[in-house]
Design a protein around this motif. Sequence first.
Motif: not given
Length: 116
Positions: A23, A75, A77
Amino acid sequence: QVQLVESGGGLVQPGGSLRLSCEASRSIFSADVMGWYRQAPGKEREFVAAIIRGATSKTADSVQGRFTITRDNAKNTIYLRMNSLTSDDTAVYYCYAKYYNTHEYWGQGTQVTVSS
């Protein structure tokens, strides 16, 4: 400054699977490169997989067909899906990002151990 936080490492048996996550603290949509490297004990850090400008993915020959890199922009990510793991895959896995073609960032790494 960009922080990268990896997760998902651990101990897995040969032939097993893991999914690593990374992340980022800022949007990955604008990153030039998002990827994964690894470093085994006594060896140099090596390239594993990357996504170039959000479109093209590249994977090292040693993991081709077993590892898959994906991303979730919402996200911030990226993921590394690892299948058919062997002892040769044992290493610390690092997340990597490059912005503006010059600013490079590394995560702190997550340990993956493949052992019975």
